[in-house]
Design a protein around this motif. Structure first.
Motif, mmCIF file in Angstrom:
data_model
loop_
_atom_site.group_PDB
_atom_site.id
_atom_site.type_symbol
_atom_site.label_atom_id
_atom_site.label_comp_id
_atom_site.label_asym_id
_atom_site.label_seq_id
_atom_site.Cartn_x
_atom_site.Cartn_y
_atom_site.Cartn_z
ATOM 1 N N PRO A 422 -34.020 18.588 78.120
ATOM 2 C CA PRO A 422 -34.827 17.987 79.195
ATOM 3 C C PRO A 422 -33.929 17.270 80.200
ATOM 4 N N GLU A 423 -34.217 17.465 81.474
ATOM 5 C CA GLU A 423 -33.449 16.832 82.539
ATOM 6 C C GLU A 423 -34.292 15.786 83.248
ATOM 7 N N LEU A 424 -33.646 14.672 83.625
ATOM 8 C CA LEU A 424 -34.251 13.638 84.452
ATOM 9 C C LEU A 424 -33.566 13.659 85.804
ATOM 10 N N SER A 425 -34.328 13.493 86.875
ATOM 11 C CA SER A 425 -33.753 13.558 88.212
ATOM 12 C C SER A 425 -34.267 12.403 89.057
ATOM 13 N N ASN A 426 -33.406 11.384 89.229
ATOM 14 C CA ASN A 426 -33.711 10.235 90.091
ATOM 15 C C ASN A 426 -35.074 9.627 89.769
ATOM 16 N N ILE A 427 -35.296 9.353 88.471
ATOM 17 C CA ILE A 427 -36.548 8.752 88.032
ATOM 18 C C ILE A 427 -36.493 7.258 88.313
ATOM 19 N N GLU A 428 -37.434 6.755 89.087
ATOM 20 C CA GLU A 428 -37.417 5.362 89.514
ATOM 21 C C GLU A 428 -38.117 4.473 88.494
ATOM 22 N N SER A 429 -37.520 3.313 88.243
ATOM 23 C CA SER A 429 -38.100 2.336 87.326
ATOM 24 C C SER A 429 -38.851 1.275 88.117
ATOM 25 N N SER A 430 -39.515 0.360 87.395
ATOM 26 C CA SER A 430 -40.212 -0.730 88.068
ATOM 27 C C SER A 430 -39.240 -1.695 88.731
ATOM 28 N N SER A 431 -37.950 -1.653 88.342
ATOM 29 C CA SER A 431 -36.938 -2.492 88.975
ATOM 30 C C SER A 431 -36.319 -1.839 90.197
ATOM 31 N N GLY A 432 -36.777 -0.647 90.550
ATOM 32 C CA GLY A 432 -36.232 0.050 91.705
ATOM 33 C C GLY A 432 -34.991 0.855 91.421
ATOM 34 N N SER A 433 -34.491 0.835 90.179
ATOM 35 C CA SER A 433 -33.330 1.645 89.829
ATOM 36 C C SER A 433 -33.749 3.096 89.658
ATOM 37 N N THR A 434 -32.774 3.985 89.734
ATOM 38 C CA THR A 434 -33.035 5.407 89.503
ATOM 39 C C THR A 434 -32.128 5.905 88.386
ATOM 40 N N LEU A 435 -32.635 6.861 87.617
ATOM 41 C CA LEU A 435 -31.919 7.375 86.454
ATOM 42 C C LEU A 435 -31.939 8.893 86.486
ATOM 43 N N SER A 436 -30.789 9.488 86.218
ATOM 44 C CA SER A 436 -30.670 10.941 86.122
ATOM 45 C C SER A 436 -29.825 11.278 84.898
ATOM 46 N N GLY A 437 -30.092 12.427 84.316
ATOM 47 C CA GLY A 437 -29.307 12.829 83.165
ATOM 48 C C GLY A 437 -29.993 13.902 82.352
#
Length: 454
Positions: A422-437
């Motif tokens: 599974p890939e994540l692409s610029n998933i935004e959190s409630s803190s405004g951060s983004t996560l990919s991987g």
């Protein structure tokens, strides 16, 4: 203050998203199929048509008519998810996220089920009841992991009671129906980047986030939010079982959507120095509150076929359609006026689960099983989150039943689930951060059950 409402507005939304995000160690989406170890040994081929399995109470109540004696059955399946994350991201102001890969988020989790079937004399009616856990799992990432602003602990439990009846008046067709009572409980948490919120919202603007003398900088002064919620819902299941002869059986079942109104508490943990600043600049923010969100679990339709090639060898097939498209979004309400706080988009797709399997009666005491399945994921890369690192998967299953007598038997089963990365692409959190991987993982399922007829 810029983004001063972000945690309060989306905390419950993240919690509800977590409720919808489980089952990644077994069926796709948040579904857990494991209510029968006989079916597990065949990768659930023939789940609505095969005979001799009391779990048909919840899988196809019409098939209860194949039981000529009362029976009780207890199953337990241990689901063990193994996953490794590799990737990273940025804070709301563009600085790199720090932290480890979160470790292995999956724990070995037992999923129980118990069923009972009672033929009512020669009336052609059979009654049944089953207690199972159709949705839920537990994952927990390490506190300092790189995706902590998206997810930390996620613990979801459901209990479902099905009461059913089947009818067969000497024909080749049985019909059945059941009422489903479902209860869900959830506890979910994630970290909050108060350092970014305060520096970005200061009079100096985001530039303050890069001042080494500032006491508030990105990923400093982390807090957290924990969401708990529970509710109950009522649904139904109907089925048909066609058995023209001793060799062929065809089963069909349809399980309804179940509507719930998930109500919960939102609890914030705020560092003392952050609380002092918030009290002066943003009173009323990041305080404990209550909220609710409508939740609809999907409808599922299943067609199964069982065919006896010989007196000792049987083949089965199964196709299930899960109506995940009903999960377009979750709208979060809060406050005395039920104001809309957030709309969390899912945009899930309907999925197909298809399996083929077989059984071989080695002798009167032992039956060997095997099966293979393809299981689609409802998620897509645009909205996939660490709470649901879900992807298409393949099942490989084996199982064995030992009958000590005509009345008592024990079944064991094992399944390895291979999950496409599974890939994540610029998933935004409630803190405004983004996560990919990318997640690299698989699941092992170990089951044992016992059935007694009387």
């Amino acid at each position: 203050m810029q983004n001063q409402n972000f945690a309060r507005v989306t905390a419950l939304a993240l919690g509800i998203a977590g409720v919808l995000a489980f089952g990644q160690a077994s069926a796709s989406g948040f579904q857990i199929k494991e209510n029968s170890n006989k079916a597990l040994g065949r990768a659930f081929a023939g789940s609505a048509s095969a005979t001799g399995d009391a779990s048909v109470v919840a899988n196809n109540p019409a098939a209860m008519s194949t039981f000529k004696q009362s029976a009780v059955q207890a199953d337990v399946t241990v689901i063990d998810l193994t996953a490794d994350f590799s990737g990273g991201g940025t804070t709301a102001v563009g600085t790199p996220l720090t932290g480890n890969n979160g470790g292995d988020p999956g724990d070995a989790t037992p999923v129980p089920s118990m069923a009972a079937i009672f033929p009512i004399g020669d009336t052609g009616m059979t009654l049944g009841a089953q207690v199972s856990a159709p949705f839920g799992l537990k994952t927990e990432y390490q506190d300092g992991w790189v995706g902590r602003y998206n997810a930390l602990e996620s613990d979801v439990k459901t209990i479902e009671v099905t009461l059913a009846a089947s009818f067969n008046f000497g024909s080749e067709v049985s019909i059945g129906a059941g009422l489903i009572y479902q209860r869900a409980e959830a506890t979910l948490s994630n970290a909050i980047d108060f350092g970014t919120a305060l520096c970005a919202g200061s009079p100096a603007g985001p530039a303050a986030c890069f001042n080494p003398a500032s006491p508030f900088r990105p990923q400093m002064n982390d807090g957290s939010v924990s969401v708990t919620g529970d509710d109950t819902g009522i649904g139904w299941i109907v089925g048909m079982h066609i058995h023209p002869d001793d060799k062929l059986a065809i089963g069909f079942s349809h399980r309804s959507e179940i509507d719930q109104r998930l109500e919960g508490d939102v609890d914030f943990t705020v560092p003392s120095n952050v609380a002092t600043v918030l009290a002066a600049t943003a009173p009323g923010q990041f305080i404990d509150s209550k909220g609710m969100a409508p939740l609809t679990t999907p409808a599922v339709s299943t067609i199964s076929v069982s065919y006896g090639i010989t007196d000792t060898v049987r083949v089965m097939g199964d196709v299930s359609l899960t109506n995940w498209s009903s999960m377009r979004n979750v709208t979060i309400f809060a406050g005395p006026n039920n104001d809309v706080l957030s709309v969390e988009d899912f945009n899930w797709d309907d999925t197909v689960f298809a399996s083929i399997g077989g059984e071989w009666d080695i002798n009167q005491s032992f039956t060997l099983r095997a099966g293979y399945a393809q299981d689609q994921s409802p998620t897509r890369i645009e909205t996939r989150t660490p709470r649901l690192p879900d992807a298409d998967r393949q099942w490989g299953s084996i199982g064995l039943t030992w009958r000590s007598s005509d009345a008592f038997e024990v079944t064991a089963a094992y399944t390895r689930i291979f999950i496409d990365d599974p890939e994540l692409s610029n998933i935004e959190s409630s803190s405004g951060s983004t996560l990919s991987g990318t997640f690299d993982g698989h699941a092992d399922l170990f089951g044992i059950s016992a059935q007694y007829k009387f």
